[in-house]
Write a protein that holds these residues in place. Sequence first.
Motif, short mmCIF file in Angstrom:
data_model
loop_
_atom_site.label_atom_id
_atom_site.label_comp_id
_atom_site.label_asym_id
_atom_site.label_seq_id
_atom_site.Cartn_x
_atom_site.Cartn_y
_atom_site.Cartn_z
N MET A 1 63.41 48.72 1.38
CA MET A 1 62.43 47.81 1.93
C MET A 1 61.29 48.56 2.60
O MET A 1 60.16 48.11 2.63
N PHE B 1 62.31 52.23 13.53
CA PHE B 1 62.43 50.79 13.45
C PHE B 1 61.19 50.21 12.76
O PHE B 1 60.08 50.66 12.98
N ASP B 2 61.42 49.25 11.92
CA ASP B 2 60.31 48.57 11.27
C ASP B 2 60.54 47.08 11.47
O ASP B 2 61.66 46.60 11.33
N MET B 3 59.46 46.36 11.75
CA MET B 3 59.64 44.92 12.02
C MET B 3 60.17 44.18 10.80
O MET B 3 60.73 43.10 10.93
N SER B 4 60.00 44.77 9.64
CA SER B 4 60.47 44.08 8.44
C SER B 4 61.98 44.23 8.25
O SER B 4 62.56 43.59 7.38
N ILE C 1 64.18 43.00 9.84
CA ILE C 1 64.83 41.72 10.10
C ILE C 1 65.01 40.91 8.82
O ILE C 1 65.91 40.07 8.72
N PHE C 2 64.15 41.18 7.81
CA PHE C 2 64.23 40.41 6.57
C PHE C 2 65.60 40.55 5.92
O PHE C 2 66.13 39.62 5.34
N PHE D 1 68.62 41.13 7.30
CA PHE D 1 69.67 40.31 7.95
C PHE D 1 69.42 38.83 7.71
O PHE D 1 70.34 38.05 7.51
N CYS D 2 68.13 38.48 7.72
CA CYS D 2 67.74 37.09 7.56
C CYS D 2 68.17 36.57 6.20
O CYS D 2 68.82 35.54 6.08
N ARG D 3 67.83 37.34 5.16
CA ARG D 3 68.14 36.88 3.82
C ARG D 3 69.64 36.82 3.61
O ARG D 3 70.16 35.85 3.06
N ARG D 4 70.36 37.89 4.05
CA ARG D 4 71.81 37.89 3.88
C ARG D 4 72.43 36.71 4.60
O ARG D 4 73.35 36.06 4.11
N GLY D 5 71.92 36.42 5.81
CA GLY D 5 72.45 35.31 6.59
C GLY D 5 72.26 33.98 5.87
O GLY D 5 73.20 33.19 5.73
N LEU E 1 78.48 34.88 7.95
CA LEU E 1 77.38 34.63 8.89
C LEU E 1 77.79 35.06 10.29
O LEU E 1 76.98 35.58 11.05
N ASN F 1 77.18 38.67 10.87
CA ASN F 1 75.78 39.09 10.78
C ASN F 1 75.25 39.27 12.20
O ASN F 1 75.34 38.35 13.01
N ILE G 1 69.67 33.17 13.32
CA ILE G 1 69.44 32.47 12.07
C ILE G 1 69.92 31.03 12.19
O ILE G 1 69.25 30.08 11.76
N TYR H 1 62.31 36.57 16.12
CA TYR H 1 62.02 37.45 17.25
C TYR H 1 61.63 36.65 18.49
O TYR H 1 61.99 37.01 19.61
N LEU I 1 52.70 43.63 8.73
CA LEU I 1 53.54 43.51 7.53
C LEU I 1 52.73 43.22 6.28
O LEU I 1 53.28 42.77 5.28
#
Lengths: 444, 195
Positions: free
Chosen positions: A89, A98-101, A103-104, A106-110, B57, B60, B66, B122, B180
Amino acid sequence: MESYLFPFDSLICMLLGISFTVWFTLLLVFIIVPAIFGVSFGIRRLYMKSLIKLFEVSELMLSFVNHFDKIIEKNWFKLMSLEQEIQEMRRGSAEPEFDMSDIFYFCRRGVESIVDDEVTKRFTAEELESWNLLTRSNYNFHHISTRLTALWGMGVLIRYGFLLPLRVTLAFTGVGLLVVLTSIVGLFPNGRMKNYLSDKVHLMCYRICIRALTAIITYHDSENKPKNGGICVANHTSPIDVIILASDGCYAMVGQVHGGLMGVIQRAMVKACPHIWFERSEVKDRHLVAKRLSDHVADESKLPILIFPEGTCINNTSVMMFKKGSFEIGCTVYPVAIKYDPRFGDAFWNSSKFGMVNYLLHMMSSWAIVCSVWYLPPMSRMEGEDAVQFANRVKAAIARKGGLADLLWDGGLKRGKVKEVFKEEQQKLYSKVLVGSSEDRSRS
Amino acid sequence: MGSRASSLLREEDIEEIKKETGFSHSQITRLYSRFHSLDKGENGALSREDFQRIPELAINPLGDRIINAFFPEGEDQVNFRGFMRTLAHFRPVEDNEKNKDLTSGEPLNSRTNKLHFAFQLYDLDRDDKISRDELLQVLRMMVGVNISDEQLGSIADRTIQEADTNGDMCISFSEFTKVLEKVDVEQKMSIRFLH
């Protein structure tokens, strides 16, 4: 008034008497006698073939069929670790930072796990691709024609009007004979005669119970059948697993002492041959359990122990974590894979939804219970392998043979929460990505 | 047993959800089946406990954040419409967007809305700014006990320094978007739903 009814009265009595006699004779000749001698007329297989034809006909009548395989594509062929995915990524940069991205990931996996996860669906009955004319497996099939409803109605009549009473009669016969005959065998002095009789009695009664469920079982690789001094492990889908295995071989059962009817059966069985029943308090003591099991196994004259290491009923689409207790004993393990065909009747016991009586009623009013049993070659713990690794190896072999998914998750998740340690593992992995391993850590 | 899930979902509801989220008919019925199987209380809405029952979940590190994203401000239950609206953010962006003519503005799965979803993970107090404190808290969730406070603090400082353009020591949504801009958000925040 009475003079009119009198001739009818005796006529009805006569008819009832005749039909009962015919009923019981048929039962005896076609079901109980073959069960005693372990032979089969092949009636059940013929029944199964006609059911398959029936399902094919009903499938043609359905306007459309829903396939409930997958909701999302999870990229199984590209399964990457947490580190690899995050690095990818970050445009391939391997710099620990650390990159702010981030989080994507964990977000997607969640959210993927919210839409479809590997665990929660194992605790409910498997969904069928096509309807098998049972109300309980009717999900999303709209546009049902009147012909199909008529077929279904006939099915209800046959199942509840004919099959259910027949099966209940057989079940009572089987269980009753088990209790009575094992108590009689218990009166014999210990020795070869007693063991021989005990085996025969157990087998006969289990075979009657098999017929009480109209179970059609195919045993594969019988040369690998468990022998004395070993432990037989199998995947667990329902209490019926015990009957299925025990009608083809003699085992020593393991379980908790129950009250009521189960308790009566348990006490009778243990008179004929040594089964291992634990008091509720003893179950918590792992050393006691292990000791009793190893004592039993060390005695070559005693039957192989039958254990279900998952500890709970799973819905027969996967095999979940095996508890390591039985694998620490150090004797030969005989793995057995059991796979049910859900088209004829789902054997899975969803114990949070249905009680035992309800479950048995479901079983006895399904079309049939069809399953395959594979006896796998015996396995032993290898050098340098601990109990957990051995358990996983056996589990993988069973999953492969039965065509089931091999999961590392604990069947206990049916009722309990997942352990915190797994989340901590994920956090540790991510920390490594952030700051690198201790060798190449750069002070900020 | 009772009646199965899809019979409780009316055709009009499916049509409305289709218009709002862009999911197809079969996707909506399948997701309704999933919603129903998660709804242990069978009251047509999911609570936080229902989500936490999913083991993958629960492990995670950002699981709680989330889950929170599904619940509107101050509410404890999410119904199927809300569930679908949140999931719609993760629909892949197709070339021929079906719902371009939405009067409510951009489709739910646009790049901006995907970024906004991540931004809200965040932004703990929902004030449209990511403060140093909030960043620290989220970082702490992701790393657990494996990194010291000082190190985490310096990581947070560096991140804010790089992103903050207007000097208020917080990251606003536009600053977040700028940082980003080179990331393929459409792909990273999309789930391939099968038809």
